[in-house]
Design an enzyme around this catalytic site. Structure first.
Site, PDB file in Angstrom:
ATOM      1  N   ARG A  38       0.806  -1.144   0.027  1.00  0.00           N
ATOM      2  CA  ARG A  38       0.226  -0.147   0.026  1.00  0.00           C
ATOM      3  C   ARG A  38       0.894   1.174   0.000  1.00  0.00           C
ATOM      4  NH1 ARG A  38      -2.836  -2.817   3.715  1.00  0.00           N
ATOM      5  NH2 ARG A  38      -4.790  -4.085   3.004  1.00  0.00           N
ATOM      6  N   LYS A  57       1.629  11.237 -11.623  1.00  0.00           N
ATOM      7  CA  LYS A  57       0.973  10.125 -12.364  1.00  0.00           C
ATOM      8  C   LYS A  57       2.004   9.151 -12.526  1.00  0.00           C
ATOM      9  CE  LYS A  57      -2.375  12.566 -15.428  1.00  0.00           C
ATOM     10  NZ  LYS A  57      -2.902  12.598 -17.092  1.00  0.00           N
ATOM     11  N   GLU A 114       6.939  17.401 -25.970  1.00  0.00           N
ATOM     12  CA  GLU A 114       6.378  18.045 -24.719  1.00  0.00           C
ATOM     13  C   GLU A 114       6.590  19.467 -24.500  1.00  0.00           C
ATOM     14  OE1 GLU A 114       4.016  16.166 -23.299  1.00  0.00           O
ATOM     15  OE2 GLU A 114       4.535  14.166 -24.125  1.00  0.00           O
ATOM     16  N   LYS A 166       4.373  22.860 -16.743  1.00  0.00           N
ATOM     17  CA  LYS A 166       3.716  21.838 -16.106  1.00  0.00           C
ATOM     18  C   LYS A 166       3.459  21.787 -14.497  1.00  0.00           C
ATOM     19  CE  LYS A 166       3.651  16.923 -15.263  1.00  0.00           C
ATOM     20  NZ  LYS A 166       3.832  15.510 -15.757  1.00  0.00           N
ATOM     21  N   GLU A 181      -6.294  15.896 -11.976  1.00  0.00           N
ATOM     22  CA  GLU A 181      -7.019  15.935 -13.268  1.00  0.00           C
ATOM     23  C   GLU A 181      -8.372  16.149 -13.302  1.00  0.00           C
ATOM     24  OE1 GLU A 181      -4.632  14.181 -16.511  1.00  0.00           O
ATOM     25  OE2 GLU A 181      -6.567  13.191 -17.345  1.00  0.00           O
ATOM     26  N   ARG A 219      -5.933  20.535 -15.597  1.00  0.00           N
ATOM     27  CA  ARG A 219      -4.930  19.578 -16.015  1.00  0.00           C
ATOM     28  C   ARG A 219      -4.985  18.789 -17.154  1.00  0.00           C
ATOM     29  NH1 ARG A 219      -0.890  15.470 -12.022  1.00  0.00           N
ATOM     30  NH2 ARG A 219       0.140  14.778 -13.816  1.00  0.00           N
ATOM     31  N   ASN A 243      -3.108  17.106 -21.853  1.00  0.00           N
ATOM     32  CA  ASN A 243      -3.273  15.882 -22.789  1.00  0.00           C
ATOM     33  C   ASN A 243      -3.408  16.373 -24.249  1.00  0.00           C
ATOM     34  OD1 ASN A 243      -3.372  13.856 -20.761  1.00  0.00           O
ATOM     35  ND2 ASN A 243      -5.415  14.717 -20.182  1.00  0.00           N
ATOM     36  N   HIS A 301      -2.468  14.298 -27.296  1.00  0.00           N
ATOM     37  CA  HIS A 301      -2.458  13.110 -26.706  1.00  0.00           C
ATOM     38  C   HIS A 301      -3.577  12.262 -27.015  1.00  0.00           C
ATOM     39  CE1 HIS A 301       1.204  14.707 -24.329  1.00  0.00           C
ATOM     40  NE2 HIS A 301       1.452  13.629 -24.059  1.00  0.00           N
ATOM     41  N   HIS A 343      -1.795   9.351 -28.232  1.00  0.00           N
ATOM     42  CA  HIS A 343      -1.744   7.944 -27.820  1.00  0.00           C
ATOM     43  C   HIS A 343      -2.398   6.758 -28.885  1.00  0.00           C
ATOM     44  CE1 HIS A 343      -1.722   8.935 -23.229  1.00  0.00           C
ATOM     45  NE2 HIS A 343      -0.420   8.990 -23.911  1.00  0.00           N
ATOM     46  N   HIS A 351       6.886   7.922 -28.510  1.00  0.00           N
ATOM     47  CA  HIS A 351       5.870   8.863 -27.915  1.00  0.00           C
ATOM     48  C   HIS A 351       5.798  10.167 -28.282  1.00  0.00           C
ATOM     49  CE1 HIS A 351       3.114  10.082 -24.764  1.00  0.00           C
ATOM     50  NE2 HIS A 351       3.694  10.986 -24.250  1.00  0.00           N
TER      51      HIS A 351
END
Lengths: 359, 359
Positions: free
Chosen positions: A117, A139, A181, A219, A229, A233, A237, A240, A244, A258
């Site tokens: 955890r 993230k 980016e 960022k 998000e 936020r 994306n 993306h 993606h 990427h």
């Protein structure tokens, strides 16, 4: 806001790792702990030694080395590492150091966040993409087949140490991953950064402190305002949603980087923004010309477009079955939660892959 | 503090599920969402129908049914379910309903918390252990081999609905699983509850509202005070350090119920508390006599004791390689972070498994 307090709040330090708080933190807080270093074959070869120079007793740390590349950002990798951690009897007070690019920090962050955890982890990004983006902001995650980041949690490393000297070990395509980016950060939030990057003559100029730190600042500010998000936020994306899907589509037969996929995604999403009268034709032209200077448009068959659109239907940002994008309405400003018709997405991909981009 | 506001704060409702807010919540918040129900073969057979009676349109929900039992509380189960969720294109605004005992709510809670960095889930416990303990309090997780809950996160369901009528479908050994936790709650925090349970004549009396609600209250108050187990919450682990190791040890060849293992763990840990002069001999005698009325002592070979101790070395609560226990110093009060020598643990297991318990 100035950068320094922002960096301190986010537990990010920039500089030669020998001069950062890395050594003192390890020695003060983890002297009696088990330390596990997660690296890939490249970062083990090129970056690991610098860490030992900084903190000699890291020589006794347990090294876990995984093969490099996005195709190893999987639950299987996590499962193997979790078994090793179990066998090492790693406990809640021990530490994982992630030494690598986005794949290592995303995967290692997830591994640490879920083991017992949650145990502590430190990120040491070794790629430009990692330094500008992946190694901070909370993230973590891994892919399921060609669906990106389907598993993960929001959780922060206890510190991120950015040492730009690692960048000089990288091939150009890796640099471009981070460059995409930086372009995105400029387009969504920083016209001054945009004006600066369009003037560069050599790609290596993007390592300069003024570009590097402006990109970081974009960022950090956005993530601070909306860590989970829930709203703002989502502008991170930009490029993306389509990017993606393009990356996922290529995944099985060709390794499209990427950043390359995101660069293509930014062209397609800017096309959409122009089509729905949000973005001016003039700015769209600037964007497309600049991106094409650094990123080639790959060839695909027309039938592949449907497959790319299909992949978008599993995007995390979708709402009630509808594909949603972040779209810029001008250079330096971005809107989120914009529902987009499938037809328009298809049209943008046809424009991207099958037109001469004359606008 | 009264129970009702505590329950409301923890988003727990008790009663016939048809009369709770379950139906209205589903209809108001998830009418357009995908709803996934995670059940095991038993809860599908005996409990699922009651949910459809409460909310008719749940008939169209996607059912995922896994085999019952602790041996399925694994990463493999999660991996299979994650793949199904991906294929269903489940998104961030969709819902998972966990219908089952601790295995289902622990596993399903983890599945939901990690999928796309967290989607909503509702817990509907169907066992006494689930109702008293596992279905709320924020712990989710799965096992790695015979190490319990090695993977997981802290995260809460949006609601827990407790319908005691599900209990009447359960065999006695399942009831005892929950009973062990009720005994634990009494021993660590509630002398009145202890006095009440030692007087029961039939096991079924523990379903009575006064026992049931006192046991719930103990856990809710402790979890509220320390949700992430940084301190006080560790007292909920009384009986579990040794209990988990006994359970893990038996795992490969014989299915010892969790509650049974915890009951044995409470005897061994009370022995330790007495040996180090924390717990009086008189109270230890009361505890051992009461627990033995309901739980048998299984036979093991002397050589197995070392194996059980070995398993404890991977307990999440260990600190700097030292095994730590929660220990009661009297009935109704518990201390945490008590480092215990390996020899004393061995001695307590010899007492538990190889003596006549004459104290």
């Amino acid at each position: 806001m100035e950068l320094s307090p922002l960096l301190a709040d986010a537990n990010i330090e920039i500089g030669n790792i020998e001069h950062l708080s890395f050594a003192s933190k390890i020695i003060e807080s983890y002297k009696n702990a088990k330390i596990i270093v997660l690296a890939d074959e490249n970062t083990y070869r090129f970056c690991w030694n610098k860490l030992i120079v900084a903190v000699e007793f890291l020589q006794t740390a347990e090294l876990i080395i995984i093969p490099p590349g996005e195709e190893n950002k999987t639950l299987d990798t996590c499962s193997n590492v979790w078994e090793i951690l179990s066998n090492y009897k790693v406990g809640r007070h021990d530490l994982i150091i992630n030494l690598g690019g986005g794949v290592i920090t995303d995967t290692g962050g997830f591994i640490a966040s879920v083991f017992k955890r949650g145990i502590h982890f430190i990120n040491i990004p070794t790629t430009l993409l990692g330094m500008i983006d992946a190694s901070f902001g909370g993230k973590t995650g891994v892919n399921i087949e060609n669906y990106k980041n389907q598993l993960g949690v929001f959780n922060n490393p206890i510190a991120t140490y950015i040492d730009k000297s690692f960048l000089y070990t990288l091939p150009t395509n890796h640099i471009k991953n981070g460059f995409a980016e930086i372009i995105k950060h400029a387009l969504i939030n920083d016209t001054i950064l945009w004006e600066r990057i369009v003037k560069i003559k050599e790609l290596s100029e993007i390592f300069s402190d003024d570009i590097f730190k402006r990109a970081l600042k974009v960022k950090i500010e956005i993530v601070n305002a909306d860590p989970k998000e829930l709203g703002l936020r989502k502008i991170l994306n930009f490029g993306h949603t389509i990017g993606h899907a393009i990356e996922g589509h290529f995944f099985n037969f060709y390794r499209l980087e990427h950043g390359h996929a995101v660069a293509l995604g930014m062209i397609a999403e800017s096309y959409i923004a122009t089509k729905i009268d949000k973005l001016s034709m003039n700015e769209f032209r600037q964007i497309i010309n600049f991106i094409k200077k650094y990123f080639l448009i790959p060839s695909i068959a027309k039938t592949e477009i449907t497959e790319i659109v299909e992949l978008m239907k599993n995007d995390k940002k979708n709402y009630e079955g509808k594909i949603q994008c972040a779209l810029i309405d001008k250079i330096g400003h971005c809107m989120y939660d914009q529902p987009i018709d499938e037809e328009l997405i298809t049209e943008s991909l046809i424009f991207l892959f099958f037109s001469k981009h004359e606008v």
